[in-house]
Design a protein around this motif. Structure first.
Motif: not given
Length: 372
Positions: A169-198
Motif C-alpha cells: 500500500r506504500d508503493l507509489p501510486y504510479e506503480i500501483l496503477d501500472a500493476l492494474q495492467k497485465p505487464s509481467a515486468a516493467f521499468l520504473v521511471e527515474r523520478s520514482l527510483r529514489s524511493r526504492f533506493y532509500k
C-alpha cells in the motif's frame, strides 16, 4: 583502531529498477520469495544456461511454453498434451503474443543487469512487496519446478538477493496503477527510483546525486530536536564546503549552524511518523559526510578528533569496491573536518548530536564495525 562502515551503495549511472509481477494472478509469489529466484511463468522454456538464444530459437521455445501453459490450465488430457519436441514449433507463428513473451524473456535475462533492483509485489495490499538485487549474470538460468502448477516441467528463473520489504500500500501510486495492467515486468521511471533506493540502501549515490537516510526510532521528535538536527547538518555542510573549496575555513558548531553554504546544504526530507526517517539529498557529498560525522559524534564522541589526528580512524564501505573513489572522498572530507576543527569545536557538535540521538533514537545509516 576504529573502523567505520559507510554502508553506502554506489550505483552506476545506468542502474535500473524493475517491478516484476510474480506470475499469473501473483501465483508464484511464494516460490519467488522463498527460493530467491525470479520466475518466468513459461514452462519448459529450456534454453541452455549461459547461452543467449537467437531470435528464432527463442520464439520456438516461447510457442512451446505457451502451448504447455494452456494445456496445464485446461483439462490435462494426456491425449492432447503438446509435443515437447522443439522442432515441431514454428518461429513465425504466434503473432504479437509470442513477440511480447520473447521480449519478456529478453528483459528477464538480458535487460536486467546484475545489481539492478527488482520489486516483487504480493496480491494483497495487506502484505509486503519484496525488494532485491539481481544476483546472476545474463542468461544464467535457475531451474525451478512448481509441481502444483506445472507438474514435472521446469520454470526458468533468475537469481535474486533480497534486501528488504515495503508495504504494498506504500508503493507509489504510479506503480500501483501500472500493476492494474497485465505487464509481467516493467521499468520504473527515474523520478520514482529514489524511493526504492532509500528503502533498500539507506546511504547511496548515483551519478552526481547523494542520499543518506537517518532512522528515527523513538516516538518523541519535536521542534527543538528538529532545530538541533538541522544545525548539525548545517555544521557538516559548511565544513564540507570549507575542506573542498580553496580559501574557506572550518567553522565551529555555533558559527556554522545557521550559515548558508549554498549547494553544500542538502535538502531535508522528513518522515517522522514515530518511527520514521529523515533523509538528506544533495548533488554534493554532504549527506554521506553527515552520516559519518553524526555516527562519530554519537557513538565515538569527542575522542574521534584525536583518533583522526592519530590516523586510527578507518572508513570502509561494505557495499562498494575497495578502491571506490566516492568512499575515499567521503573519508578524506570527514577526516579533514575533524583535524581542522579547534579543540573545543568538535565536543560541542558531539553534545548536540547526542542530545538528539538520546531523545529521538536517531541513527545514522553508517555504522561502527570494529574497535581495537
Amino acid at each position: 583502531m576504529i573502523e567505520i562502515d559507510l554502508n553506502a551503495r554506489v550505483l552506476p549511472e545506468e542502474h535500473n529498477v524493475f517491478v516484476v509481477r510474480p506470475g499469473n494472478s501473483y501465483g508464484l509469489f511464494a516460490e519467488i520469495t522463498q527460493q530467491n529466484v525470479l520466475l518466468l511463468e513459461l514452462p519448459a522454456l529450456g534454453f541452455e544456461s549461459g547461452t543467449r538464444p537467437d531470435d528464432d530459437d527463442l520464439r520456438r521455445r516461447v510457442n512451446r511454453s505457451r502451448a504447455l501453459r494452456g494445456w496445464y490450465g485446461g483439462t490435462l488430457d494426456e491425449k492432447i498434451k503438446p509435443n515437447l519436441d522443439l522442432a515441431t514449433y514454428s518461429a513465425t507463428e504466434g503473432g504479437p503474443s509470442t513477440a511480447q513473451l520473447a521480449a519478456l524473456v529478453r528483459t528477464f535475462f538480458e535487460r536486467m543487469k546484475p545489481g539492478d533492483l527488482v520489486v516483487v509485489p504480493p496480491k494483497s495490499y495487506m502484505e509486503d512487496a519484496w525488494i532485491g538485487e539481481i544476483a546472476s549474470e545474463s542468461y544464467v538460468v535457475e531451474p525451478v519446478k512448481v509441481a502444483r502448477l506445472y507438474g514435472d516441467e521446469i520454470l526458468s528463473g533468475r537469481a535474486v538477493r533480497w534486501i528488504t520489504r515495503i508495504a504494498k500500500r506504500d508503493l507509489p501510486y504510479e506503480i500501483l496503477d501500472a500493476l492494474q495492467k497485465p505487464s509481467a515486468a516493467f521499468l520504473v521511471e527515474r523520478s520514482l527510483r529514489s524511493r526504492f533506493y532509500k528503502v533498500a540502501y539507506g546511504n547511496y549515490s548515483i551519478s552526481d546525486f547523494y542520499s543518506a537516510k537517518f532512522e528515527v526510532t523513538e516516538a518523541d521528535f519535536d521542534t527543538v530536536d528538529d532545530v538541533l538536527l538541522q544545525a548539525f547538518f548545517n555544521f557538516v555542510a559548511a565544513n564540507t564546503k570549507a575542506v573542498q573549496e580553496p580559501g574557506q575555513h572550518v567553522l565551529s558548531f555555533g558559527a556554522a549552524a545557521f550559515k548558508d553554504s549554498g549547494d553544500f546544504i542538502p535538502k531535508l526530507q522528513t518522515n517522522v511518523n514515530s518511527p520514521g526517517d529523515i533523509s538528506l539529498v544533495s548533488k554534493v557529498i554532504t549527506p554521506l559526510v553527515a552520516s559519518v560525522l553524526f555516527l562519530l559524534a554519537v557513538d565515538v564522541g569527542p575522542s574521534a578528533k584525536a583518533e583522526a589526528e592519530k590516523g586510527t580512524l578507518v572508513l570502509r564501505n561494505s557495499k562498494a569496491a575497495e578502491n571506490d573513489p566516492c568512499t575515499a572522498k567521503v573519508f578524506e572530507s570527514s577526516m579533514q573536518i575533524l583535524k581542522l576543527l579547534n579543540l573545543d569545536d568538535w565536543p560541542e557538535a558531539c553534545q548536540r548530536a547526542q542530545e538528539v540521538a538520546k531523545k529521538t533514537g536517531l541513527k545514522s545509516p553508517a555504522r561502527v564495525e570494529k574497535r581495537q
